[in-house]
Design a protein around this motif. Structure first.
Motif, short mmCIF file in Angstrom:
data_model
loop_
_atom_site.label_atom_id
_atom_site.label_comp_id
_atom_site.label_asym_id
_atom_site.label_seq_id
_atom_site.Cartn_x
_atom_site.Cartn_y
_atom_site.Cartn_z
N LYS A 21 0.82 -1.21 0.00
CA LYS A 21 0.00 0.00 0.00
C LYS A 21 0.85 1.26 0.00
N ILE A 24 1.84 2.15 -3.41
CA ILE A 24 0.73 2.73 -4.18
C ILE A 24 0.61 4.21 -3.86
N VAL A 25 0.72 4.56 -2.59
CA VAL A 25 0.64 5.96 -2.19
C VAL A 25 1.79 6.75 -2.81
N GLU A 28 1.01 7.21 -6.54
CA GLU A 28 -0.05 8.20 -6.78
C GLU A 28 0.44 9.61 -6.50
N HIS A 29 1.30 9.77 -5.51
CA HIS A 29 1.86 11.08 -5.20
C HIS A 29 2.74 11.56 -6.35
N LYS A 32 0.46 11.85 -9.69
CA LYS A 32 -0.76 12.66 -9.52
C LYS A 32 -2.00 11.97 -10.09
N GLY A 33 -2.09 10.68 -9.85
CA GLY A 33 -3.24 9.92 -10.32
C GLY A 33 -3.27 8.55 -9.67
N PRO A 34 -4.37 7.84 -9.85
CA PRO A 34 -4.51 6.51 -9.24
C PRO A 34 -3.58 5.49 -9.88
N ILE A 35 -3.27 4.46 -9.11
CA ILE A 35 -2.37 3.40 -9.58
C ILE A 35 -2.91 2.75 -10.87
N GLY A 36 -4.22 2.80 -11.06
CA GLY A 36 -4.83 2.22 -12.25
C GLY A 36 -4.33 2.82 -13.56
N THR A 40 -4.02 1.41 -18.49
CA THR A 40 -5.10 2.08 -19.20
C THR A 40 -5.02 1.80 -20.70
N HIS A 48 6.10 3.83 -15.09
CA HIS A 48 5.16 3.52 -14.02
C HIS A 48 5.52 2.20 -13.33
#
Length: 96
Positions: A21, A24-25, A28-29, A32-36, A40, A48
């Motif tokens: 976790k 993941i944080v 994202e930091h 500037k977006g979700p791990i997803g 995409t 990434h």
């Protein structure tokens, strides 16, 4: 989304590290977006996956260099398998 990663160095040595976790944080930091966003339809960015791998390895080996230096000695970062969450500090049981 916990992944077991294999990080292979340019000299052939390998490190296995589990994404957690906290990684993941950090991801994202930084992005500037979700791990997803790693998965995409817009495409896959190697940065990434490698950053996620760097975060996971940093926990196993805190002496590794900063990300931009680290990538110079890395050949690949691969997902080996999905890993179950295994918290090192489980939540305490509620007291009665």
């Amino acid at each position: 989304m916990f992944k077991l990663l294999r990080i292979t160095r340019t000299d052939g040595t390998e490190v296995t590290a589990e994404g957690r976790k906290a990684d993941i944080v950090r991801f994202e930091h930084r992005f500037k977006g979700p791990i997803g966003i790693m998965f995409t339809e817009d495409g896959f960015f190697m940065e990434h996956m490698w950053f996620f791998g760097w975060c996971a390895e940093k926990r196993v080996n805190p002496d590794i260099p900063d990300f931009d230096e680290w990538i110079e000695d890395v050949e690949s970062v691969e997902v080996i398998e999905e890993a179950e969450e295994n918290p090192s500090d489980p939540s305490p049981s509620p007291s009665a």
